[in-house]
Motif scaffolding. Structure first.
Motif, mmCIF file in Angstrom:
data_model
loop_
_atom_site.group_PDB
_atom_site.id
_atom_site.type_symbol
_atom_site.label_atom_id
_atom_site.label_comp_id
_atom_site.label_asym_id
_atom_site.label_seq_id
_atom_site.Cartn_x
_atom_site.Cartn_y
_atom_site.Cartn_z
ATOM 1 N N TRP A 173 30.618 19.094 58.441
ATOM 2 C CA TRP A 173 29.228 18.677 58.647
ATOM 3 C C TRP A 173 28.905 18.611 60.141
ATOM 4 C CZ3 TRP A 173 25.345 17.384 55.058
ATOM 5 C CH2 TRP A 173 24.217 16.767 55.593
ATOM 6 N N PHE A 215 28.867 22.130 61.836
ATOM 7 C CA PHE A 215 27.622 22.863 61.621
ATOM 8 C C PHE A 215 26.463 22.287 62.436
ATOM 9 C CE2 PHE A 215 29.494 24.245 57.419
ATOM 10 C CZ PHE A 215 29.457 25.597 57.688
ATOM 11 N N HIS A 216 26.451 20.986 62.623
ATOM 12 C CA HIS A 216 25.312 20.339 63.274
ATOM 13 C C HIS A 216 25.485 20.117 64.773
ATOM 14 C CE1 HIS A 216 24.312 19.225 59.069
ATOM 15 N NE2 HIS A 216 23.066 19.195 59.514
ATOM 16 N N PRO A 253 20.007 28.849 58.434
ATOM 17 C CA PRO A 253 20.052 29.212 57.015
ATOM 18 C C PRO A 253 20.047 30.724 56.854
ATOM 19 C CG PRO A 253 18.478 27.440 57.375
ATOM 20 C CD PRO A 253 18.900 27.911 58.742
ATOM 21 N N ILE A 271 29.153 22.098 51.740
ATOM 22 C CA ILE A 271 28.218 21.814 52.827
ATOM 23 C C ILE A 271 27.570 23.091 53.332
ATOM 24 C CG2 ILE A 271 28.118 21.041 55.236
ATOM 25 C CD1 ILE A 271 30.178 18.861 54.384
ATOM 26 N N ALA A 272 28.351 24.155 53.462
ATOM 27 C CA ALA A 272 27.786 25.427 53.902
ATOM 28 C C ALA A 272 26.682 25.883 52.954
ATOM 29 C CB ALA A 272 28.882 26.486 53.993
ATOM 30 N N LEU A 332 24.981 23.933 50.865
ATOM 31 C CA LEU A 332 23.890 22.962 50.927
ATOM 32 C C LEU A 332 22.971 23.221 52.113
ATOM 33 C CD1 LEU A 332 22.622 20.283 49.890
ATOM 34 C CD2 LEU A 332 24.237 19.082 51.399
ATOM 35 N N LEU A 333 23.540 23.658 53.224
ATOM 36 C CA LEU A 333 22.753 23.896 54.432
ATOM 37 C C LEU A 333 22.051 25.252 54.426
ATOM 38 C CD1 LEU A 333 25.125 22.410 57.167
ATOM 39 C CD2 LEU A 333 23.181 21.332 56.040
ATOM 40 N N GLY A 334 22.322 26.061 53.412
ATOM 41 C CA GLY A 334 21.565 27.299 53.275
ATOM 42 C C GLY A 334 22.302 28.574 53.601
ATOM 43 N N GLU A 340 25.272 11.485 62.733
ATOM 44 C CA GLU A 340 25.291 12.326 61.540
ATOM 45 C C GLU A 340 25.592 11.537 60.266
ATOM 46 O OE1 GLU A 340 24.347 15.345 61.522
ATOM 47 O OE2 GLU A 340 24.236 15.632 63.686
ATOM 48 N N ALA A 378 23.632 12.705 51.323
ATOM 49 C CA ALA A 378 24.069 13.868 50.549
ATOM 50 C C ALA A 378 25.166 13.488 49.555
ATOM 51 C CB ALA A 378 24.561 14.966 51.490
#
Length: 332
Positions: free
Chosen positions: A132, A135-136, A143, A163-164, A166-168, A287, A294
């Motif tokens: 997480w 990615f952030h 996405p 998570i990947a 979920l984030l698009g 975060e 989530a």
């Protein structure tokens, strides 16, 4: 917990073991006390036995201080005196979270939604946080990008796949050795799975064929598998000028990997890490709320295995299923 044997080897002299147990017990039996205005005493409701906790205890983690006696545990769910539940990250000291009570810094904690399962949060936050935050905080994820998760069959890898998606991510590829766990990744969001079992060069070739066009690699393996995968993927990449970010998080397969110099020169290719130091404590804490939401809403699945805190020694030494996350609780 009954004694401190989780911190000592069974081959030590019994008299030495007894002295270590007494020292550990003296620390464990003492209720810690807040020392600053931001510190409070909490009842610990759940604390996860993460790989990071094990490396903390055996001194192999890069943040370890080798300070003994040590109460393990790096995070958990606690109850404040007013009844509010919080998720917190412990101080970087020898007083960890495998205890009935501990002192936390409120600045390193966030409130939990009403009705949330403490065991679920304690099990999920640490393994989910690695990808997480990557990615952030380590890249600018867009996405539609494609993601490869190296070491996707472990708990953190399973979280990274979810998570990947979920984030698009438009495509998520999961790679690992355990075929049964690989097969289970499709239900978690993996579009493609790649087996790393068998001969290393052949596994790398399969990985290159399946994942040459990804934009991001979340790497929990490192070591020789990463060396071979980098070469195979870059050689088969259609457009080497298109950016590829390789994020190193874990080192299950080895602490070092030889990155070919040609790989960095012949492709738009960056290697970076994600962990304590590369991301600030404040960055992690920022975060927490979104990740907790989530998890609490059921968008991320974790396989939690709760055990009484009194069984910490027995569970610590028992063989573990890497797809599960052990969580210690005061009672069951």
């Amino acid at each position: 917990m009954d004694n401190g044997e989780i911190m000592v080897g069974s081959n030590l002299d019994e008299n030495v073991l007894d002295e270590v147990r007494k020292l550990y017990q003296s620390v464990y039996d003492r209720t810690p006390e807040p020392s600053t205005e931001n510190e409070v005493l909490v009842d610990v409701l759940a604390a996860g036995l993460h790989p990071r906790v094990r490396s903390q205890a055996n001194g192999s983690h890069y943040t370890s201080t080798d300070e003994l006696p040590l109460i393990p545990g790096i995070d958990g769910v606690g109850r404040l005196s007013n009844g509010q539940l919080v998720y917190f990250v412990a101080f970087d000291t020898s007083l960890g979270t495998f205890a009935e009570k501990t002192v936390i810094d409120l600045r390193r904690s966030v409130p939990l939604p009403e009705g949330v399962d403490p065991v679920h949060i304690a099990a999920a936050m640490n393994p989910a946080m690695s990808s997480w935050v990557a990615f952030h905080r380590r890249i600018v994820f867009q996405p539609g990008q494609k993601v490869l998760v190296l070491g996707a069959t472990g708990n953190s890898g399973q979280m990274a796949v979810q998570i990947a998606k979920l984030l698009g991510a438009s495509q998520v590829i999961g790679a690992g050795r355990d075929q049964e766990r690989l097969d289970a990744l499709t239900a978690l969001g993996a579009d493609t799975i790649v087996s790393l079992a068998g001969e290393s060069e052949a596994a790398a070739k399969r990985l290159g064929e399946a994942a040459a066009e990804v934009d991001i690699v979340i790497d929990y393996l490192w070591g020789k598998p990463t060396e071979l995968a980098m070469i195979s993927m870059l050689m088969q990449r259609a457009d080497r000028s298109r950016a590829l970010s390789w994020i190193q998080i874990g080192s299950v397969a080895g602490p070092t990997a030889a990155v070919p110099s040609a790989a960095l020169r012949s492709a738009n290719f960056q290697v970076l890490g994600c962990g304590q130091g590369s991301v600030s404590t404040a960055g992690y804490i920022a975060e927490f709320p979104a990740l907790i939401d989530a998890i609490a809403s059921g968008q991320l699945t974790v396989n939690a295995a709760p055990f009484p805190l009194a069984k910490v020694e027995e569970v610590w030494h028992a063989p573990t299923d890497s797809a599960q996350r052990v969580v210690f609780v005061p009672t069951i």
